[in-house]
Motif scaffolding. Structure first.
Motif, PDB file in Angstrom:
ATOM      1  N   GLU A   1     -53.867 -55.959 -68.933  1.00 11.97           N
ATOM      2  CA  GLU A   1     -55.326 -55.884 -69.094  1.00 11.97           C
ATOM      3  C   GLU A   1     -56.010 -56.877 -68.161  1.00 11.97           C
ATOM      4  OE1 GLU A   1     -55.957 -53.324 -70.469  1.00 11.97           O
ATOM      5  OE2 GLU A   1     -54.910 -53.005 -72.361  1.00 11.97           O
TER       6      GLU A   1
ATOM      7  N   HIS B   1     -49.400 -48.531 -72.645  1.00 15.07           N
ATOM      8  CA  HIS B   1     -50.037 -49.237 -73.775  1.00 15.07           C
ATOM      9  C   HIS B   1     -50.131 -48.336 -75.009  1.00 15.07           C
ATOM     10  CE1 HIS B   1     -52.323 -51.916 -70.664  1.00 15.07           C
ATOM     11  NE2 HIS B   1     -51.021 -52.054 -70.627  1.00 15.07           N
TER      12      HIS B   1
ATOM     13  N   LYS C   1     -48.409 -56.171 -72.041  1.00 16.22           N
ATOM     14  CA  LYS C   1     -49.612 -55.356 -72.214  1.00 16.22           C
ATOM     15  C   LYS C   1     -50.872 -56.181 -71.964  1.00 16.22           C
ATOM     16  CE  LYS C   1     -52.508 -52.682 -74.899  1.00 16.22           C
ATOM     17  NZ  LYS C   1     -53.709 -52.917 -75.603  1.00 16.22           N
TER      18      LYS C   1
ATOM     19  N   ASP D   1     -56.372 -47.784 -76.754  1.00 15.53           N
ATOM     20  CA  ASP D   1     -55.874 -47.422 -75.410  1.00 15.53           C
ATOM     21  C   ASP D   1     -55.869 -45.897 -75.240  1.00 15.53           C
ATOM     22  OD1 ASP D   1     -54.432 -50.244 -75.989  1.00 15.53           O
ATOM     23  OD2 ASP D   1     -54.785 -49.987 -73.848  1.00 15.53           O
TER      24      ASP D   1
ATOM     25  N   GLU E   1     -52.178 -47.772 -68.847  1.00 14.12           N
ATOM     26  CA  GLU E   1     -52.756 -47.459 -70.166  1.00 14.12           C
ATOM     27  C   GLU E   1     -51.823 -46.532 -70.949  1.00 14.12           C
ATOM     28  OE1 GLU E   1     -54.908 -49.220 -71.234  1.00 14.12           O
ATOM     29  OE2 GLU E   1     -56.390 -49.699 -69.705  1.00 14.12           O
TER      30      GLU E   1
END
Ligand code: FE2
Ligand code: FE2
Length: 325
Positions: free
Chosen positions: A86, A172, A82, A140, A169
């Motif tokens: 990003e 996430h 994760k 998120d 996303e």
């Protein structure tokens, strides 16, 4: 919309180009980097895309803090993936900003010198591992509400970057929610940790959509240009409507006594976030602003040798190529 565009047209601007630009935007076509665009449109995009890129990169820090102490190998692998995503989001967005004629190195300088902002949410501390779950679920989740409409943004490179980002996303958000589900099935202490994290992150998550529409002067122009597709308040409402049933299923209480279903509106009513706190955090006085920027600066300085080595390598190959021509 025409009045807004007219106000933005500087005297002597190329009217034919302006008309072509307006027609393309009105027809929901994409503006590409080589197309003519109004200078104010370009400036607005540079600001929005680079602040978005900074938010992705700074956003690695609150969760990155927990990688070394994740409670299991599975949680560590998920969290690593994760946080790396990003970093990737930041890179796509810096690349999209560069198509507007700015330099990524310069944008990074602006961030570490405090001349450009990033999302206020990342200036809050992540105190327990439950924060990792709540960040995934709420932060998120709010990012998804904000970003899905941006897949239709009028600027081509930005909208295309958002398509891929949104897919990630959604992973996430799910990993965060799944982590919280497991914790809620655990001990009383774990359930308390989850509730405490929800109490701390709920209001800052609502602030992620920005100030109320009445105090957001740029919204009208950004919507006319179709850079932005929904207002801050509409997106905030959508997020609340989405989160309340998820909170119920999870078994947590959202810390807002005014939260109630309004059958007439077909939406949840909710309380007002603390906009004084929001302004403080955005202007640099949040609990973690100084630390976030200092760490970004330290990482940038520590990485100088990589940039120098990459430049030297590129130069060497360029001169080798020139020698063979
Ligand atoms: Fe992201
Ligand atoms: Fe994310």
């Amino acid at each position: 919309m025409s009045t807004v565009t007219a106000q933005e047209t500087p005297p002597g601007a190329d009217l034919e180009h302006q008309a072509e630009f307006d027609a393309k935007v009105a027809a929901d076509q994409r503006i590409e980097p080589r197309d003519w665009m109004p200078e104010a449109y370009r400036r607005t995009l540079v600001r929005q895309v680079s602040q978005h890129a900074h938010s992705e990169i700074i956003g690695m820090q609150p969760e990155g803090d927990w990688i070394a102490s994740a409670p299991s190998l599975r949680r560590k692998a998920i969290l690593l993936a994760k946080v790396q995503d990003e970093a990737g989001h930041g890179l796509y967005l810096y690349a999209a900003a560069e198509t507007l004629g700015v330099d990524r190195a310069d944008l990074t300088e602006r961030l570490i010198e405090g001349r450009q902002k990033y999302s206020s949410i990342f200036n809050y501390p992540s105190l327990t591992f439950a924060d990792v779950g709540v960040i995934g679920w709420l932060v998120d989740g709010a990012a998804i509400c904000n970003q899905v409409p941006l897949c239709r943004s009028s600027f081509g490179p930005y909208s295309r970057a958002m398509v891929r980002i949104c897919k990630e996303e959604s992973f996430h958000q799910r990993q965060g929610y799944e982590l919280l589900m497991r914790m809620m099935e655990g001990t009383e202490g774990q359930r308390r940790m989850v509730q405490d994290a929800v109490d701390r992150w709920w209001w800052p998550s609502l602030m992620m959509f920005g100030p109320p529409d009445a105090e957001s002067p740029n919204t009208r122009q950004s919507m006319a240009w179709r850079i932005k597709r929904d207002t801050n308040d509409d997106l905030r409402q959508k997020f609340v409507d989405m989160s309340v049933p998820q909170a119920e299923k999870l078994g947590v209480t959202l810390p807002d006594p005014e939260l109630a279903w309004n059958g007439e509106r077909g939406h949840y009513d909710f309380g007002e976030p603390d906009w004084v706190e929001f302004k403080q955090v955005v202007s640099g006085a949040g609990p973690k602003n100084a630390e976030r920027v200092a760490r970004r600066r330290a990482a940038h300085e520590k990485g100088a040798w990589v940039r120098e080595a990459a430049t030297a390598y590129a130069r060497k190959h360029q001169s080798a190529e020139e020698a063979t021509v």
